[in-house]
Design a protein around this motif. Structure first.
Motif, PDB file in Angstrom:
ATOM      1  N   ASP A   1      11.708   4.455  -5.235  1.00 32.65           N
ATOM      2  CA  ASP A   1      10.475   4.165  -5.974  1.00 32.65           C
ATOM      3  C   ASP A   1       9.266   4.132  -5.041  1.00 32.65           C
ATOM      4  O   ASP A   1       8.136   4.394  -5.463  1.00 32.65           O
ATOM      5  CB  ASP A   1      10.575   2.825  -6.706  1.00 32.65           C
ATOM      6  CG  ASP A   1      11.433   2.880  -7.953  1.00 32.65           C
ATOM      7  OD1 ASP A   1      11.752   3.996  -8.420  1.00 32.65           O
ATOM      8  OD2 ASP A   1      11.797   1.791  -8.455  1.00 32.65           O
ATOM      9  N   ALA A   2       9.500   3.827  -3.775  1.00 28.58           N
ATOM     10  CA  ALA A   2       8.410   3.727  -2.800  1.00 28.58           C
ATOM     11  C   ALA A   2       7.745   5.072  -2.526  1.00 28.58           C
ATOM     12  O   ALA A   2       6.643   5.106  -1.968  1.00 28.58           O
ATOM     13  CB  ALA A   2       8.919   3.118  -1.499  1.00 28.58           C
ATOM     14  N   ARG A   3       8.373   6.159  -2.910  1.00 26.89           N
ATOM     15  CA  ARG A   3       7.765   7.485  -2.702  1.00 26.89           C
ATOM     16  C   ARG A   3       6.443   7.614  -3.461  1.00 26.89           C
ATOM     17  O   ARG A   3       5.593   8.397  -3.085  1.00 26.89           O
ATOM     18  CB  ARG A   3       8.699   8.593  -3.176  1.00 26.89           C
ATOM     19  CG  ARG A   3       9.901   8.784  -2.317  1.00 26.89           C
ATOM     20  CD  ARG A   3      10.699   9.981  -2.766  1.00 26.89           C
ATOM     21  NE  ARG A   3      11.039   9.882  -4.168  1.00 26.89           N
ATOM     22  CZ  ARG A   3      12.171  10.288  -4.698  1.00 26.89           C
ATOM     23  NH1 ARG A   3      13.076  10.869  -3.943  1.00 26.89           N
ATOM     24  NH2 ARG A   3      12.412  10.168  -5.974  1.00 26.89           N
ATOM     25  N   ASP A   4       6.300   6.857  -4.527  1.00 28.89           N
ATOM     26  CA  ASP A   4       5.110   6.986  -5.379  1.00 28.89           C
ATOM     27  C   ASP A   4       4.005   5.989  -5.049  1.00 28.89           C
ATOM     28  O   ASP A   4       2.976   5.989  -5.706  1.00 28.89           O
ATOM     29  CB  ASP A   4       5.523   6.810  -6.843  1.00 28.89           C
ATOM     30  CG  ASP A   4       6.489   7.899  -7.296  1.00 28.89           C
ATOM     31  OD1 ASP A   4       6.364   9.038  -6.800  1.00 28.89           O
ATOM     32  OD2 ASP A   4       7.368   7.590  -8.115  1.00 28.89           O
TER      33      ASP A   4
ATOM     34  N   PRO B   1      10.218   6.802   1.948  1.00 25.54           N
ATOM     35  CA  PRO B   1       9.543   6.485   3.205  1.00 25.54           C
ATOM     36  C   PRO B   1      10.266   5.298   3.844  1.00 25.54           C
ATOM     37  O   PRO B   1      10.628   4.340   3.151  1.00 25.54           O
ATOM     38  CB  PRO B   1       8.114   6.138   2.784  1.00 25.54           C
ATOM     39  CG  PRO B   1       8.179   5.850   1.331  1.00 25.54           C
ATOM     40  CD  PRO B   1       9.371   6.568   0.786  1.00 25.54           C
ATOM     41  N   VAL B   2      10.492   5.372   5.134  1.00 23.72           N
ATOM     42  CA  VAL B   2      11.399   4.422   5.768  1.00 23.72           C
ATOM     43  C   VAL B   2      10.912   2.974   5.663  1.00 23.72           C
ATOM     44  O   VAL B   2      11.707   2.087   5.323  1.00 23.72           O
ATOM     45  CB  VAL B   2      11.730   4.839   7.221  1.00 23.72           C
ATOM     46  CG1 VAL B   2      10.514   4.798   8.113  1.00 23.72           C
ATOM     47  CG2 VAL B   2      12.843   4.008   7.799  1.00 23.72           C
ATOM     48  N   LEU B   3       9.655   2.682   5.919  1.00 26.72           N
ATOM     49  CA  LEU B   3       9.201   1.289   5.865  1.00 26.72           C
ATOM     50  C   LEU B   3       9.133   0.770   4.437  1.00 26.72           C
ATOM     51  O   LEU B   3       9.761  -0.236   4.100  1.00 26.72           O
ATOM     52  CB  LEU B   3       7.835   1.128   6.542  1.00 26.72           C
ATOM     53  CG  LEU B   3       7.207  -0.270   6.418  1.00 26.72           C
ATOM     54  CD1 LEU B   3       8.117  -1.350   7.005  1.00 26.72           C
ATOM     55  CD2 LEU B   3       5.846  -0.300   7.070  1.00 26.72           C
ATOM     56  N   GLU B   4       8.396   1.466   3.584  1.00 30.09           N
ATOM     57  CA  GLU B   4       8.242   1.000   2.209  1.00 30.09           C
ATOM     58  C   GLU B   4       9.583   0.983   1.477  1.00 30.09           C
ATOM     59  O   GLU B   4       9.880   0.087   0.702  1.00 30.09           O
ATOM     60  CB  GLU B   4       7.228   1.860   1.452  1.00 30.09           C
ATOM     61  CG  GLU B   4       5.799   1.736   1.969  1.00 30.09           C
ATOM     62  CD  GLU B   4       5.466   2.726   3.084  1.00 30.09           C
ATOM     63  OE1 GLU B   4       6.394   3.237   3.750  1.00 30.09           O
ATOM     64  OE2 GLU B   4       4.261   2.979   3.284  1.00 30.09           O
ATOM     65  N   GLY B   5      10.396   2.005   1.736  1.00 29.43           N
ATOM     66  CA  GLY B   5      11.718   2.058   1.125  1.00 29.43           C
ATOM     67  C   GLY B   5      12.604   0.912   1.578  1.00 29.43           C
ATOM     68  O   GLY B   5      13.337   0.324   0.788  1.00 29.43           O
ATOM     69  N   ALA B   6      12.534   0.582   2.871  1.00 34.04           N
ATOM     70  CA  ALA B   6      13.326  -0.538   3.397  1.00 34.04           C
ATOM     71  C   ALA B   6      12.896  -1.858   2.770  1.00 34.04           C
ATOM     72  O   ALA B   6      13.739  -2.709   2.465  1.00 34.04           O
ATOM     73  CB  ALA B   6      13.213  -0.604   4.917  1.00 34.04           C
TER      74      ALA B   6
END
Length: 128
Positions: A120-123, A92-97
């Motif tokens: 890792d932010a996907r979870d 996900p763009v925000l959490e992943g960033a």
């Protein structure tokens, strides 16, 4: 340091994500943005993405975070237009960033570790 690029169909969204992720990275993360189309509207542009990738790179590579499908397509096209070692994080763009910004400032950061941290932010769950 591993560079980061945020690609969004909206220049405002890309800039906002960069600002939040930059703060989480302690102001040390190298983050560039490519948002909107060539006319300033909603969309993405492979040339702008290529320029952002090259600006983010200091020789260690670049992780790209994207928002929607055509951003992926244009990022892959941008990869073909540059020699910079770069990879899209499936996150996900925000959490992943946010995750990527924090990891990228580690002295032990590698392209793989930054991609992994972003992914890792996907979870992440917002509720129980």
């Amino acid at each position: 340091m591993i560079g980061l690029v945020v690609v969004s169909h909206s220049s405002k969204a890309a800039e906002g994500i960069r600002d939040i992720a930059g703060q989480m990275g302690g102001g040390k993360a190298r983050i560039e943005v490519a948002g909107g189309d060539v006319d300033g509207g909603i969309g993405t542009d492979a040339n702008a993405i290529k320029e952002a990738i090259e600006a983010a790179d200091d020789g260690d590579g670049v992780v790209v975070l994207v928002d929607l499908g055509s951003a992926v397509m244009n990022t892959e096209l941008a990869f073909e237009m540059t020699d910079v070692e770069a990879e899209i994080a499936d996150a996900p763009v925000l959490e992943g960033a946010l995750n990527a910004a924090v990891e990228s400032t580690s002295k032990k950061a590698t392209l793989d570790s930054v991609v992994s941290s972003a992914e890792d932010a996907r979870d992440y769950r917002k509720t129980d």
